[in-house]
Design a protein around this motif. Sequence first.
Motif, PDB file in Angstrom:
ATOM      1  N   CYS A  49      -2.692 -32.480  17.822  1.00 11.16           N
ATOM      2  CA  CYS A  49      -2.372 -31.521  18.659  1.00 11.16           C
ATOM      3  C   CYS A  49      -0.891 -31.433  18.735  1.00 11.16           C
ATOM      4  O   CYS A  49      -0.186 -30.535  19.586  1.00 11.16           O
ATOM      5  CB  CYS A  49      -2.890 -31.847  20.005  1.00 11.16           C
ATOM      6  N   THR A  50      -0.292 -32.317  18.314  1.00 12.93           N
ATOM      7  CA  THR A  50       1.278 -32.537  18.049  1.00 12.93           C
ATOM      8  C   THR A  50       1.950 -31.462  17.488  1.00 12.93           C
ATOM      9  O   THR A  50       2.969 -30.836  18.088  1.00 12.93           O
ATOM     10  CB  THR A  50       1.872 -33.742  17.644  1.00 12.93           C
ATOM     11  N   PRO A  51       1.446 -30.710  16.541  1.00 12.67           N
ATOM     12  CA  PRO A  51       2.366 -29.544  16.072  1.00 12.67           C
ATOM     13  C   PRO A  51       2.360 -28.331  17.034  1.00 12.67           C
ATOM     14  O   PRO A  51       3.498 -27.817  17.261  1.00 12.67           O
ATOM     15  CB  PRO A  51       1.629 -29.137  14.832  1.00 12.67           C
ATOM     16  N   GLY A  52       1.428 -28.111  17.837  1.00 11.02           N
ATOM     17  CA  GLY A  52       1.205 -27.133  18.913  1.00 11.02           C
ATOM     18  C   GLY A  52       1.986 -27.568  20.078  1.00 11.02           C
ATOM     19  O   GLY A  52       2.816 -26.480  20.331  1.00 11.02           O
ATOM     20  N   ILE A  53       2.070 -28.673  20.441  1.00  9.29           N
ATOM     21  CA  ILE A  53       3.075 -29.218  21.581  1.00  9.29           C
ATOM     22  C   ILE A  53       4.235 -28.928  21.040  1.00  9.29           C
ATOM     23  O   ILE A  53       5.156 -28.223  21.931  1.00  9.29           O
ATOM     24  CB  ILE A  53       2.430 -30.631  21.984  1.00  9.29           C
ATOM     25  N   GLY A  77      -0.805 -25.209  28.538  1.00 12.60           N
ATOM     26  CA  GLY A  77      -1.389 -24.666  27.623  1.00 12.60           C
ATOM     27  C   GLY A  77      -1.637 -25.140  26.335  1.00 12.60           C
ATOM     28  O   GLY A  77      -2.302 -24.888  25.474  1.00 12.60           O
ATOM     29  N   ASN A  78      -1.186 -26.546  26.513  1.00 12.62           N
ATOM     30  CA  ASN A  78      -1.397 -27.467  25.337  1.00 12.62           C
ATOM     31  C   ASN A  78      -2.206 -28.744  25.897  1.00 12.62           C
ATOM     32  O   ASN A  78      -1.874 -29.401  26.740  1.00 12.62           O
ATOM     33  CB  ASN A  78      -0.380 -28.012  24.755  1.00 12.62           C
ATOM     34  N   LEU A  79      -3.212 -29.065  25.067  1.00 11.49           N
ATOM     35  CA  LEU A  79      -4.150 -30.255  25.560  1.00 11.49           C
ATOM     36  C   LEU A  79      -4.074 -31.330  24.511  1.00 11.49           C
ATOM     37  O   LEU A  79      -3.935 -31.144  23.343  1.00 11.49           O
ATOM     38  CB  LEU A  79      -5.826 -29.890  25.518  1.00 11.49           C
ATOM     39  N   CYS A  80      -4.231 -32.360  24.868  1.00  9.51           N
ATOM     40  CA  CYS A  80      -4.191 -33.607  23.831  1.00  9.51           C
ATOM     41  C   CYS A  80      -5.491 -34.339  24.053  1.00  9.51           C
ATOM     42  O   CYS A  80      -6.074 -34.801  25.127  1.00  9.51           O
ATOM     43  CB  CYS A  80      -2.941 -34.442  24.045  1.00  9.51           C
ATOM     44  N   LEU A 116       9.625 -41.165  21.135  1.00  6.95           N
ATOM     45  CA  LEU A 116       8.905 -41.602  22.541  1.00  6.95           C
ATOM     46  C   LEU A 116       7.554 -41.879  22.501  1.00  6.95           C
ATOM     47  O   LEU A 116       6.845 -41.719  23.490  1.00  6.95           O
ATOM     48  CB  LEU A 116       9.562 -40.725  23.453  1.00  6.95           C
ATOM     49  N   ASN A 117       7.038 -41.935  21.207  1.00  6.79           N
ATOM     50  CA  ASN A 117       5.432 -42.058  21.080  1.00  6.79           C
ATOM     51  C   ASN A 117       4.679 -40.891  21.804  1.00  6.79           C
ATOM     52  O   ASN A 117       3.765 -41.288  22.615  1.00  6.79           O
ATOM     53  CB  ASN A 117       4.914 -43.345  21.396  1.00  6.79           C
ATOM     54  N   GLY A 118       5.168 -39.676  21.712  1.00  8.28           N
ATOM     55  CA  GLY A 118       4.371 -38.821  22.186  1.00  8.28           C
ATOM     56  C   GLY A 118       3.234 -38.089  21.735  1.00  8.28           C
ATOM     57  O   GLY A 118       2.854 -37.008  22.309  1.00  8.28           O
ATOM     58  N   SER A 119       2.920 -38.703  20.715  1.00 11.64           N
ATOM     59  CA  SER A 119       1.169 -38.249  20.310  1.00 11.64           C
ATOM     60  C   SER A 119       0.418 -39.554  20.077  1.00 11.64           C
ATOM     61  O   SER A 119       0.773 -40.445  20.050  1.00 11.64           O
ATOM     62  CB  SER A 119       1.605 -37.310  19.016  1.00 11.64           C
TER      63      SER A 119
END
Length: 124
Positions: free
Chosen positions: A92-96, A121-124, A84-87
């Motif tokens: 930051c993707t591993p943390g999310i 708690g996760n920022l991109c 879904l092209n979420g990054s």
Amino acid sequence: MTLLSYLRSIGLTGTKLGCGEGGCGACTVMVSHFDSSTQRVSHQAVNACLAPLCSCDMRAITTIEGIGGMRAGLHPVQARVAALNGSQCGFCTPGIVMALYTLLRNNPNASTSFVEENMDGNLC
């Protein structure tokens, strides 16, 4: 020594150092332990940049490398983020992914609104 510096020193470099202050979530890992009061395994999303390594004694640490990859196959959370092209850049993707993974380990039937409320708690 922090959990993050230890993980990276042994070659687990999927967990990233972002802000170094626990504000961005790039260093999120799952820390699990047996809770004797509930007789269940408790899972917590932890900022590895802040966690002293000694606080992880008798705990299981799961990093992004531990839930899946291209060779072993992606975990469904990883697959959905990718599909879904979420990054954007991917830093930051591993943390999310680890925050989502931990949330779903604790709440396998979480609603969309519950997930949205708990991903602050996760920022991109």
